[in-house]
Design a protein around this motif. Structure first.
Motif, mmCIF file in Angstrom:
data_model
loop_
_atom_site.group_PDB
_atom_site.id
_atom_site.type_symbol
_atom_site.label_atom_id
_atom_site.label_comp_id
_atom_site.label_asym_id
_atom_site.label_seq_id
_atom_site.Cartn_x
_atom_site.Cartn_y
_atom_site.Cartn_z
ATOM 1 N N GLU A 111 -20.882 -63.063 10.366
ATOM 2 C CA GLU A 111 -19.479 -62.676 10.498
ATOM 3 C C GLU A 111 -19.247 -61.691 11.644
ATOM 4 O OE1 GLU A 111 -18.274 -61.069 6.728
ATOM 5 O OE2 GLU A 111 -18.611 -62.964 5.681
ATOM 6 N N VAL A 112 -20.254 -60.891 11.981
ATOM 7 C CA VAL A 112 -20.041 -59.821 12.967
ATOM 8 C C VAL A 112 -20.819 -59.976 14.268
ATOM 9 C CG1 VAL A 112 -19.409 -58.123 11.207
ATOM 10 C CG2 VAL A 112 -21.796 -58.284 11.969
ATOM 11 N N ILE A 113 -21.781 -60.881 14.323
ATOM 12 C CA ILE A 113 -22.540 -61.093 15.554
ATOM 13 C C ILE A 113 -22.094 -62.416 16.165
ATOM 14 C CG2 ILE A 113 -24.820 -61.441 16.581
ATOM 15 C CD1 ILE A 113 -24.584 -58.634 15.575
ATOM 16 N N VAL A 114 -21.661 -62.375 17.420
ATOM 17 C CA VAL A 114 -21.273 -63.590 18.126
ATOM 18 C C VAL A 114 -22.057 -63.670 19.426
ATOM 19 C CG1 VAL A 114 -18.956 -63.740 17.165
ATOM 20 C CG2 VAL A 114 -19.319 -62.466 19.270
ATOM 21 N N GLU A 115 -22.242 -64.895 19.908
ATOM 22 C CA GLU A 115 -22.902 -65.085 21.195
ATOM 23 C C GLU A 115 -21.884 -65.652 22.174
ATOM 24 O OE1 GLU A 115 -26.581 -67.594 23.026
ATOM 25 O OE2 GLU A 115 -26.931 -66.574 21.113
ATOM 26 N N ILE A 116 -21.733 -64.967 23.304
ATOM 27 C CA ILE A 116 -20.809 -65.394 24.345
ATOM 28 C C ILE A 116 -21.586 -65.466 25.653
ATOM 29 C CG2 ILE A 116 -18.682 -64.864 25.606
ATOM 30 C CD1 ILE A 116 -17.809 -63.205 23.130
ATOM 31 N N ASN A 117 -21.633 -66.638 26.246
ATOM 32 C CA ASN A 117 -22.359 -66.848 27.506
ATOM 33 C C ASN A 117 -23.802 -66.358 27.421
ATOM 34 O OD1 ASN A 117 -20.002 -67.901 28.677
ATOM 35 N ND2 ASN A 117 -19.356 -65.863 29.360
ATOM 36 N N GLY A 118 -24.451 -66.630 26.300
ATOM 37 C CA GLY A 118 -25.853 -66.275 26.128
ATOM 38 C C GLY A 118 -26.119 -64.817 25.790
ATOM 39 N N VAL A 119 -25.053 -64.028 25.601
ATOM 40 C CA VAL A 119 -25.202 -62.605 25.263
ATOM 41 C C VAL A 119 -24.695 -62.386 23.848
ATOM 42 C CG1 VAL A 119 -24.519 -60.250 25.865
ATOM 43 C CG2 VAL A 119 -24.898 -61.924 27.680
ATOM 44 N N ARG A 120 -25.508 -61.688 23.034
ATOM 45 C CA ARG A 120 -25.101 -61.376 21.664
ATOM 46 C C ARG A 120 -24.200 -60.149 21.662
ATOM 47 N NH1 ARG A 120 -28.188 -62.321 16.959
ATOM 48 N NH2 ARG A 120 -28.264 -60.090 16.633
#
Length: 153
Positions: free
Chosen positions: A15-24
């Motif tokens: 719920e709180v960790i997302v990955e955007i463009n390979g970055v957490r």
């Protein structure tokens, strides 16, 4: 990033960790922006908004406008919100100084503020709630607001 996730709680971690463009990224609830050098500047909290008549109003922006029209950047105050039957929520201002609500409203509107940004209620309090770190304690401010409005326990 140091945090790998919540111990033994993969659902909460998801719920709180997302990955955007390979970055957490950790969704902290903070509002900010990255500058050209990659530095993150925190400017607000997403939870510090009130919803009035369908519009989201930044409580930090309300505080800044009040300080601006009263020409006192050091004025101790904090904006919160209370439920309102007509508009969903109404703005409340906590201040350690005495503030005339009618005069404040007049000056804010004259200064170009949207009427939705004008606090409906102003409570003068002895001291602002702060955390041990000295930062504003928004949770205690909301609890105090509820108590002053006769809603607290």
């Amino acid at each position: 990033q140091v945090m790998q996730g919540y111990l033994n709680d993969p659902q909460k971690t998801a719920e709180v960790i997302v990955e955007i463009n390979g970055v957490r990224w950790y969704k902290s609830g903070d509002k900010g922006h990255l500058d050209g050098d990659g530095f993150l500047t925190i400017v607000d909290r997403y939870s510090r908004f009130a919803k009035l008549a369908g519009e989201m109003v930044s409580l930090s922006a309300v505080e800044a406008e009040v300080r601006k029209v009263l020409d006192d950047p050091e004025l101790e105050l904090m904006a919160t919100a209370l439920a309102d039957e007509r508009k969903g929520e109404k703005l409340v201002l906590l201040s350690t100084a005495e503030i005339n609500g009618g005069e404040l409203a007049h000056r804010m509107i004259k200064n170009g503020c949207k009427p939705l940004m004008v606090p409906s209620v102003i409570y003068q309090i002895e001291k602002m709630p702060v955390l041990g770190s000295g930062k504003a304690d928004f949770k205690q401010a909301q609890k105090l607001t509820d108590e002053l409005a006769g809603l607290g326990s």
